[in-house]
Design a protein around this motif. Structure first.
Motif, PDB file in Angstrom:
ATOM      1  N   PRO A  88      42.796  51.804  67.399  1.00  0.00           N
ATOM      2  CA  PRO A  88      42.320  53.276  66.730  1.00  0.00           C
ATOM      3  C   PRO A  88      41.001  53.455  66.107  1.00  0.00           C
ATOM      4  O   PRO A  88      40.336  54.503  66.105  1.00  0.00           O
ATOM      5  CB  PRO A  88      43.369  53.262  65.343  1.00  0.00           C
ATOM      6  N   GLN A 104      49.354  48.243  60.237  1.00  0.00           N
ATOM      7  CA  GLN A 104      48.581  48.826  61.592  1.00  0.00           C
ATOM      8  C   GLN A 104      48.023  47.824  62.379  1.00  0.00           C
ATOM      9  O   GLN A 104      47.381  46.815  61.961  1.00  0.00           O
ATOM     10  CB  GLN A 104      47.464  49.924  61.018  1.00  0.00           C
ATOM     11  N   TYR A 106      45.143  46.663  65.114  1.00  0.00           N
ATOM     12  CA  TYR A 106      43.715  46.914  65.368  1.00  0.00           C
ATOM     13  C   TYR A 106      43.153  45.955  66.564  1.00  0.00           C
ATOM     14  O   TYR A 106      43.619  44.625  66.113  1.00  0.00           O
ATOM     15  CB  TYR A 106      42.593  47.239  64.283  1.00  0.00           C
ATOM     16  N   CYS A 122      42.795  50.556  54.800  1.00  0.00           N
ATOM     17  CA  CYS A 122      42.982  50.663  56.213  1.00  0.00           C
ATOM     18  C   CYS A 122      42.435  51.867  56.761  1.00  0.00           C
ATOM     19  O   CYS A 122      42.562  52.934  56.358  1.00  0.00           O
ATOM     20  CB  CYS A 122      44.638  50.888  56.254  1.00  0.00           C
ATOM     21  N   ARG A 124      43.205  53.850  59.281  1.00  0.00           N
ATOM     22  CA  ARG A 124      44.263  55.048  59.690  1.00  0.00           C
ATOM     23  C   ARG A 124      44.713  55.506  58.435  1.00  0.00           C
ATOM     24  O   ARG A 124      44.898  56.709  58.448  1.00  0.00           O
ATOM     25  CB  ARG A 124      45.013  54.267  60.730  1.00  0.00           C
ATOM     26  N   THR A 125      45.472  54.697  57.792  1.00  0.00           N
ATOM     27  CA  THR A 125      46.085  55.240  56.647  1.00  0.00           C
ATOM     28  C   THR A 125      45.445  55.462  55.218  1.00  0.00           C
ATOM     29  O   THR A 125      45.846  55.922  54.282  1.00  0.00           O
ATOM     30  CB  THR A 125      47.459  54.473  56.158  1.00  0.00           C
TER      31      THR A 125
END
Length: 466
Positions: A88, A104, A106, A122, A124-125
């Motif tokens: 991501p 997640q 990575y 994080c 992404r979140t």
């Protein structure tokens, strides 16, 4: 740090390959031969050799990795990479997928770089992380490997967060073994701690890969420093020596120099060992400070922490190996101007002159180099005159066979004569009797010829006005 590690992201692959090859050629030339090493220089000499070979290994790995990545990039252009295999952060195929605390996945290189930059969320979140442990995602890794095999694609070696290829030889077993040793360091049993400290010293000296691995372990430095601060060096001198030497071995790796120095207790504890350890511990502590001082920021930290005085004391009173390690560290530190003042205040000049006068010390080369550097400082020039340094320098110019030594001696003498005209009479007497400066002005190095000619010019002017 080698230039190969700082290549601009925008450079073409062929340009990067050419640069890496040039770096490799330069590094091979830096390998000291037996004659040039002067018969060994203690832990500092080992550190230099190990560092050169580390960089060669890293550059060769980078060349291999570059070739694989070029092939990978070409093949990925024609392949539809499954979305779950894409990192991501980088939007590239993951080479070493790991799971973050939020669940997640990575690529390790990119999430480690994110964490190293101080982020604790994080990407992404945006959740705050409960811990920073990266857990290998073996399921995704195996799926990526199977997909690559089906596409005829060979993945390059995984990367760490700084962009360096992992050193060959690191295995999951190595990681488990390191965790076990760190647990023993944290265990209250002194016998367990002794065993772990000795094994860490051995592993970090033997394998460059283990120096890399230890530097990546977030708990390693705090645990090592905690043990070093708690151990009674009188009761357990071998533990202090093992931990200090492990820190030395760790610091050989370029990426670890900043890591070690940024630990608040590291430099003060090395200085404490420099003052109170066994002779071998003091020598290895000096070598560690020398290795760390390769970074300018660390030169400042080490000088401000009070290392100069104990290093000069070791240069004066240590064993042969310890003196060489101390001299190497002092020279590196005195590249920074503030540390030159500290060295003079702590009595460096008489110690250096004694070493120069005593050929059997084995420190004539190093001491002259340091003295020449310190001669840019006013108080150093006064100390040189006060301690009979002018005659000592003239003796080197007249008798020493090393061009480098004569160059450093005449450069120092030039500064003395510029600062104190009264010494020109002593120089003139030497010149009238032996023509030492005239000879040097004709057959010395380029710098030596300039300095010798400059002194002779001042002597002539002094004679004409006397």
């Amino acid at each position: 740090m080698a230039r190969s590690e700082r290549s601009e992201a925008g450079a073409s692959p062929s340009a990067k390959a050419s640069e890496l090859k040039r770096v490799l050629e330069r590094l091979v030339r830096e390998i000291p031969d037996e004659e040039g090493s002067g018969g060994g220089g203690g832990e500092c000499e080992e550190a230099r050799v190990a560092e050169v070979f580390d960089r060669i290994s890293k550059t060769v790995a980078a060349l291999r990795d570059l070739k694989l990545r070029r092939t990978l990039s070409q093949r990925l252009e024609s392949a539809a990479v499954p979305e779950q295999f894409i990192c991501p952060i980088s939007s590239e195929l993951m080479k070493d997928p790991v799971v973050l605390a939020t669940g997640q996945t990575y690529d390790r290189a990119h999430i480690q770089a994110w964490l190293n930059n101080g982020h604790r969320t994080c990407p992404r979140t945006q959740q705050v992380l409960s811990h920073l442990i990266l857990t290998p995602n073996y399921l995704v890794r195996n799926m990526i490997q199977q997909w690559c095999e089906s596409q005829g694609i060979e993945l390059p070696a995984p990367q760490n967060g700084t962009g360096d290829v992992y050193q060959e030889g690191i295995t999951q077993g190595d990681r488990v073994h390191l965790d076990s040793l760190l647990q023993k360091i944290a265990f209250p049993s002194m016998e367990e701690q002794k065993q772990a400290a000795k094994e860490l010293r051995f592993l970090t000296k033997r394998a460059s890969s283990f120096r890399t691995l230890l530097g990546q372990a977030p708990d390693a430095m705090p645990l090592l420093l905690s043990l070093l601060s708690r151990v009674d060096s009188d009761l357990h001198p071998e533990v202090q020596e093992d931990v200090v030497t492990t820190i030395l071995n760790l610091s050989i790796h370029d990426d670890n120099k900043k890591l070690v120095a940024e630990a608040p207790e590291a430099i003060p504890l090395l200085i404490k060992a420099l003052k109170s350890g066994t002779m071998q511990t003091r020598s290895n502590s000096a070598a560690a400070l020398f290795s760390l001082s390769a970074l300018d920021a660390n030169k400042i930290k080490i000088g401000e922490a009070g290392a100069i005085g104990p290093l000069i004391e070791l240069l004066d009173q240590g064993s042969t190996m310890a003196k060489k390690d101390a001299a190497s560290a002092i020279f590196n530190l005195c590249i920074m101007h503030d540390n030159r003042a500290r060295a003079v205040r702590h009595g460096a000049i008489p110690v250096l002159l004694n070493a120069i006068k005593n050929e059997s010390s084995g420190l004539v080369d190093e001491s002259l180099a340091i003295l020449s550097m310190l001669s840019s400082y006013q108080q150093a020039l006064e100390e040189i005159v006060r301690n009979g340094g002018v005659q000592c320098l003239l003796d080197i110019i007249r008798e020493n066979t090393s061009e480098r030594n004569r160059e450093n001696a005449v450069a120092t003498l030039y500064s003395v004569c510029w600062n104190d005209r009264s010494k020109l009479r002593e120089v003139r007497e030497e010149e009238d009797e032996n023509s030492s400066l005239s000879l040097l002005s004709q057959n010395g190095t380029s710098r030596a010829r300039r300095k010798a000619a400059g002194i002779l010019d001042r002597v002539r002017r002094f004679t004409n006005t006397a």
